[in-house]
Design an enzyme around this catalytic site. Structure first.
Site, PDB file in Angstrom:
ATOM      1  N   ASP A  32      11.191  -9.798 -12.863  1.00  0.00           N
ATOM      2  CA  ASP A  32      10.759  -8.547 -13.491  1.00  0.00           C
ATOM      3  C   ASP A  32      10.993  -7.322 -12.595  1.00  0.00           C
ATOM      4  O   ASP A  32      10.073  -6.512 -12.381  1.00  0.00           O
ATOM      5  CB  ASP A  32       9.246  -8.627 -13.811  1.00  0.00           C
ATOM      6  N   GLU A 205       8.916  -7.256 -25.190  1.00  0.00           N
ATOM      7  CA  GLU A 205       8.103  -6.963 -24.008  1.00  0.00           C
ATOM      8  C   GLU A 205       8.973  -6.166 -23.041  1.00  0.00           C
ATOM      9  O   GLU A 205      10.084  -5.757 -23.383  1.00  0.00           O
ATOM     10  CB  GLU A 205       7.599  -8.271 -23.365  1.00  0.00           C
TER      11      GLU A 205
HETATM   12  O1  FUB Z   1       7.077 -12.505 -15.563  1.00  0.00           O
HETATM   13  C1  FUB Z   1       6.082 -12.768 -16.511  1.00  0.00           C
HETATM   14  C2  FUB Z   1       6.489 -12.193 -17.812  1.00  0.00           C
HETATM   15  O2  FUB Z   1       7.719 -12.788 -18.216  1.00  0.00           O
HETATM   16  C3  FUB Z   1       6.770 -10.726 -17.777  1.00  0.00           C
HETATM   17  O3  FUB Z   1       5.639  -9.945 -17.798  1.00  0.00           O
HETATM   18  C4  FUB Z   1       7.648 -10.638 -18.954  1.00  0.00           C
HETATM   19  O4  FUB Z   1       8.287  -9.415 -19.105  1.00  0.00           O
HETATM   20  C5  FUB Z   1       8.564 -11.796 -18.733  1.00  0.00           C
HETATM   21  O5  FUB Z   1       9.556 -11.520 -17.800  1.00  0.00           O
END
Ligand code: FUB
Length: 447
Positions: A32, A205
């Site tokens: 991320d 997301e």
């Molecule tokens: O890394 C955990 C979660 O997985 C992140 O918050 C999302 O965006 C995805 O990458």
């Protein structure tokens, strides 16, 4: 699982090289990545993945994330690890031992740095809340707020400060993503969050907004049922929309999550994202970066993940030729023998060539180049050429029989012709005495 975990831990412990080739770092897992450029210097704020402790093997559906390190790019090619920015059990309002520190962000406003992160709050039903800390320095130490930001809940905070100094916070994971104005102190919201309009159907997301030529680009991770995670984008003439979906920036990479950020550094746009090819496990990810381009009309050209990545190794840096731009009649694999773990060029046939773009020769001070090689055959020859496959030879090596494909020696050779500035190099392999394989090459290094 046990063997795999052992392999992963061993690999991580042994890989201490940092580079601007992909992945950016190999001494720990980083996911991320949010990249930011402050005063001409590049920083990255990733989350971190670890192998879950035995008793927590299924925690968070396999995402075991204890906190955040911060990184800065030093010189043209080295990522410095500044250590822990925040550990989960130090979140003043957080529930302990949840390993739930998902994607963070950090933004500069009025000379101060504000770091935002999601965590599971104590005695609270929300999946994640978002907290903030402030510092005078990009890498902290940050002073963490005692409470999470009221009025919002969700994951993946993405920050944006507009030209009029108004800050916005984007967040969420699900069918809907949200944006909201932040108050001047950056610690509370101003007004009600709005749903980001115009986005396609499907799980989303990883909100990240940037501005170019007065257009607002809202970028996000988007799951297509048949493809999995991709990175998409939508544009608007206002930071909270309405937005128009414009398509994908990156296709799914081997069934992993896709989380990204976009930064302009030294006049070029770079997409930071993550991939899991180091670990072989899609919840143990490693941050990567590749250049991103726009069409004349302002559309983002799709980015293809590369091993070469960004950055320009220079004098004193290893040139990981296995992170090539082009490879002909050779392949790559994990390094053999007792060598520190990583990758190598192998199976190089007579006449094989590997192109590696953008080696920075500085002002021509380099006098020698080293090559780390292993050869089980009688021996072979390597030439390093400049510019193209048949460009001028700048150095060459007579590689001896070293005792095996995993028996490594370092050869040193003079630079035959002064070379300056950023150059593409071609490494060419020639066999001695008709053997089909030449040698394994781990790295080159300018001295
Ligand atoms: O890394 C955990 C979660 O997985 C992140 O918050 C999302 O965006 C995805 O990458």
């Amino acid at each position: 699982m046990k063997n795999r975990s052992f392999f992963i831990v061993t690999l991580i412990a042994a890989c201490s090289a940092l580079s601007a080739q992909n992945p950016l770092v190999t001494h720990m897992y980083t996911a991320d990545p949010t990249a930011r450029c402050y005063d001409g210097k590049l920083y990255v704020y990733p989350s971190s993945d670890v192998v879950p402790p035995k008793n927590l093997a299924n925690i968070n559906n396999g995402f075991c994330m204890p906190g955040y390190h911060g990184f800065s790019l030093e010189g043209g090619s080295t990522w410095k690890d500044h250590g822990w920015i925040l550990k989960e059990n130090d979140v003043p309002w957080g529930e302990k031992d949840t390993y739930a520190m998902w994607a963070p962000d950090c933004v500069k406003k009025d000379g101060k740095y504000y770091y935002y992160f999601p965590a599971k709050a104590k005695n609270d039903k929300a999946f994640r809340r978002i907290g903030v800390g402030v510092s005078d320095n990009p890498m902290g130490p940050f002073k963490w707020e005692k409470n999470y930001i009221k009025g919002i809940q969700g994951i993946d905070p993405g920050l944006f400060v507009d030209d009029d100094n108004q800050a916005y916070l984007y967040y969420g994971g699900g069918q809907k993503l949200y944006g909201v104005k932040l108050s001047d102190d950056m610690k509370s919201i101003e007004g009600e969050p709005v749903e980001i309009s115009g986005l396609p159907f499907g799980y989303k997301e990883g909100s990240f907004l940037f501005k170019k030529d007065s257009a607002y680009y809202f970028t996000f991770a988007h799951v297509f049922p048949e493809e999995g995670y991709t990175i998409g984008y939508a544009t608007s003439d206002s930071p909270l929309g309405p937005f128009v979906y414009r398509g994908k920036i990156m296709d799914n990479i081997d069934n992993g999550t896709n989380h990204h950020s976009v930064v302009n550094y030294n006049g070029r746009w770079i997409l930071f994202y993550h991939f899991w090819h180091v670990s072989g496990h899609n919840k143990l990810r490693s941050m990567c970066a590749d250049y991103m381009e726009f069409t004349k009309e302002g559309a983002i050209k799709k980015v293809k993940p590369t091993l070469r990545g960004i950055g320009n190794p220079t004098i004193g840096d290893t040139i990981q030729v296995d992170r090539y731009n082009e490879i002909i009649n050779a392949s790559t694999s994990f390094v053999s023998g007792d060598e520190p773990k990583g990758w190598m060029v192998c199976e190089a046939r007579n006449g094989a060539a590997v192109r590696f773009n953008g080696v920075d020769f500085g002002n021509g001070e380099a006098k020698k180049m080293m090559a780390r090689v292993a050869c089980e055959n009688m021996g072979c020859n390597i030439e390093v050429r400049i510019g193209h496959q048949w460009g001028k030879v700048i150095t060459k090596y007579k590689v001896p029989h070293t005792g095996g494909w995993g028996k490594w020696v370092t050869l040193e050779s003079d630079i035959l012709k002064q070379v300056k500035g950023k150059q593409d190099i071609f490494v060419r392999f020639y066999s001695d005495g008709g053997s089909t394989k030449t040698c394994n090459l781990n790295w080159l290094l300018l001295n």
